[in-house]
Design a protein around this motif. Structure first.
Motif, mmCIF file in Angstrom:
data_model
loop_
_atom_site.group_PDB
_atom_site.id
_atom_site.type_symbol
_atom_site.label_atom_id
_atom_site.label_comp_id
_atom_site.label_asym_id
_atom_site.label_seq_id
_atom_site.Cartn_x
_atom_site.Cartn_y
_atom_site.Cartn_z
ATOM 1 N N ALA A 67 0.848 -1.531 -0.082
ATOM 2 C CA ALA A 67 0.216 0.014 -0.126
ATOM 3 C C ALA A 67 1.199 1.257 0.098
ATOM 4 N N MET A 68 -0.142 2.266 -0.005
ATOM 5 C CA MET A 68 0.786 3.973 -0.387
ATOM 6 C C MET A 68 0.815 4.171 0.771
ATOM 7 N N ALA A 69 1.749 4.554 1.781
ATOM 8 C CA ALA A 69 1.649 5.087 3.658
ATOM 9 C C ALA A 69 2.465 5.964 2.919
ATOM 10 N N PRO A 70 2.153 7.398 4.031
ATOM 11 C CA PRO A 70 2.486 8.299 4.787
ATOM 12 C C PRO A 70 4.487 8.370 5.041
ATOM 13 N N SER A 71 4.889 8.812 3.987
ATOM 14 C CA SER A 71 6.137 8.967 4.363
ATOM 15 C C SER A 71 6.835 9.244 5.921
ATOM 16 N N ALA A 72 7.978 9.194 6.217
ATOM 17 C CA ALA A 72 8.452 9.556 7.912
ATOM 18 C C ALA A 72 9.241 11.228 7.438
ATOM 19 N N ASP A 73 9.981 10.903 6.901
ATOM 20 C CA ASP A 73 10.687 11.650 6.592
ATOM 21 C C ASP A 73 9.915 13.138 5.923
ATOM 22 N N MET A 74 8.805 13.360 5.115
ATOM 23 C CA MET A 74 7.973 13.786 4.216
ATOM 24 C C MET A 74 7.146 14.410 4.661
ATOM 25 N N PHE A 75 6.252 13.746 5.977
ATOM 26 C CA PHE A 75 5.306 13.885 6.880
ATOM 27 C C PHE A 75 4.527 15.240 5.843
ATOM 28 N N GLU A 76 5.283 16.090 6.537
ATOM 29 C CA GLU A 76 4.483 17.277 6.696
ATOM 30 C C GLU A 76 3.523 17.835 4.989
ATOM 31 N N ILE A 77 3.983 17.489 4.351
ATOM 32 C CA ILE A 77 3.864 17.638 2.854
ATOM 33 C C ILE A 77 3.149 16.426 1.882
ATOM 34 N N GLY A 78 2.763 15.491 2.823
ATOM 35 C CA GLY A 78 2.021 14.615 2.339
ATOM 36 C C GLY A 78 2.307 13.322 1.457
ATOM 37 N N GLY A 87 -0.123 -8.429 6.753
ATOM 38 C CA GLY A 87 0.936 -9.004 7.384
ATOM 39 C C GLY A 87 0.831 -6.955 8.812
ATOM 40 N N THR A 88 0.464 -6.139 8.628
ATOM 41 C CA THR A 88 1.079 -5.308 9.383
ATOM 42 C C THR A 88 -0.239 -4.166 9.644
ATOM 43 N N MET A 89 0.073 -3.733 10.593
ATOM 44 C CA MET A 89 -0.595 -2.493 10.405
ATOM 45 C C MET A 89 -0.383 -0.725 10.206
ATOM 46 N N TYR A 90 0.883 -0.780 9.922
ATOM 47 C CA TYR A 90 1.632 0.043 9.438
ATOM 48 C C TYR A 90 0.869 0.933 8.762
ATOM 49 N N ALA A 91 0.596 0.927 7.020
ATOM 50 C CA ALA A 91 -0.193 1.635 6.215
ATOM 51 C C ALA A 91 -1.758 2.048 6.476
ATOM 52 N N MET A 92 -2.330 1.314 7.776
ATOM 53 C CA MET A 92 -3.041 1.689 7.857
ATOM 54 C C MET A 92 -2.907 2.899 9.435
ATOM 55 N N ARG A 93 -2.640 2.805 10.201
ATOM 56 C CA ARG A 93 -1.542 3.766 11.538
ATOM 57 C C ARG A 93 -1.275 5.062 10.412
ATOM 58 N N PHE A 162 4.115 12.423 15.370
ATOM 59 C CA PHE A 162 3.368 11.712 14.656
ATOM 60 C C PHE A 162 4.624 10.868 13.450
ATOM 61 N N GLN A 163 5.800 11.529 13.095
ATOM 62 C CA GLN A 163 6.631 10.926 13.039
ATOM 63 C C GLN A 163 7.255 9.982 13.992
ATOM 64 N N TRP A 164 7.363 10.555 14.589
ATOM 65 C CA TRP A 164 8.206 9.370 15.866
ATOM 66 C C TRP A 164 7.939 7.795 15.717
ATOM 67 N N TYR A 165 6.257 8.037 15.814
ATOM 68 C CA TYR A 165 6.114 6.483 15.543
ATOM 69 C C TYR A 165 6.281 6.198 14.224
ATOM 70 N N LEU A 166 6.256 6.721 12.843
ATOM 71 C CA LEU A 166 6.507 5.846 11.524
ATOM 72 C C LEU A 166 7.974 5.917 11.441
ATOM 73 N N GLY A 167 9.145 6.586 11.796
ATOM 74 C CA GLY A 167 10.401 6.722 11.959
ATOM 75 C C GLY A 167 10.678 5.064 13.040
ATOM 76 N N GLN A 168 10.054 5.279 14.352
ATOM 77 C CA GLN A 168 10.407 3.803 14.889
ATOM 78 C C GLN A 168 10.179 2.887 14.377
ATOM 79 N N SER A 169 8.562 2.805 13.326
ATOM 80 C CA SER A 169 8.284 1.669 12.756
ATOM 81 C C SER A 169 9.323 0.567 12.056
#
Length: 181
Positions: A67-78, A87-93, A162-169
């Motif tokens: 799936a396509m999901a928000p990028s950790a390093d460019m989160f604010e610009i979408g 097998g993961t919840m990452y994209a949805m979260r 929010f980027q903390w979660y994306l980066g930690q993942s």
């Protein structure tokens, strides 16, 4: 265009995405690709530093498991990146966090019930704890401008939390953190 203009060089066009076996590489070159770029297959190989759990998920993944999901390093610009969905919840979260970011001007504006859900399910710690870890991260790297912006602008602070979660993942995937599977 190169032929029309009489250019002395040839534009090289490559192929990427779904290049996970020798047949896919062959097909790309048969269609005229000058090169191929591989991605997930590199993370699933024996030499990769990825955890065995993630390698197994990647090894079983099919085209509809991404799936396509928000990028950790460019989160604010979408900006979005391709991630493993099956097998993961990452994209949805990650998408939920981005939707909250777009909807609210700061963490303080998010309804209490929503915050409780974020803390218990996604972050598995309080948002003030996440902010403190984030603050310490940027402080240790000598980056006061980001912290100043976050203190002055609640939306920036929310993005960093929010980027903390994306980066930690990605770190959890590499280490194989079972509680974060």
């Amino acid at each position: 265009i190169v032929e029309t203009r009489g250019e002395a060089f040839r534009v090289r066009i490559g192929a990427a995405g779904g290049i996970g076996n020798p047949q896919a590489v062959y097909a790309a070159f048969a269609m005229g690709a000058a090169y191929v770029c591989t991605g997930s297959i590199n993370q699933a190989c024996i030499e990769a530093g990825t955890s065995p759990q993630v390698k197994a998920l990647l090894g079983r993944a099919k085209m509809d498991d991404v799936a396509m999901a928000p990028s950790a390093d460019m989160f604010e610009i979408g900006s979005k990146v391709q991630v493993l969905k099956g097998g993961t919840m990452y994209a949805m979260r990650a998408q939920k966090l981005y939707n909250l970011y777009k909807q609210y001007d700061g963490l303080e504006d998010i309804p209490a019930a929503e915050i409780a859900g974020l803390e218990s399910v996604i972050f598995q710690k309080s948002l003030p704890q996440v902010w403190e870890e984030t603050r310490q991260f940027f402080k240790a790297r000598g980056n006061p401008k980001i912290l100043e912006a976050a203190e002055a602008h609640p939306k920036k602070r929310m993005a960093l939390v929010f980027q903390w979660y994306l980066g930690q993942s990605s770190r959890w995937a590499i280490s194989g953190a079972k509680a974060r599977a």
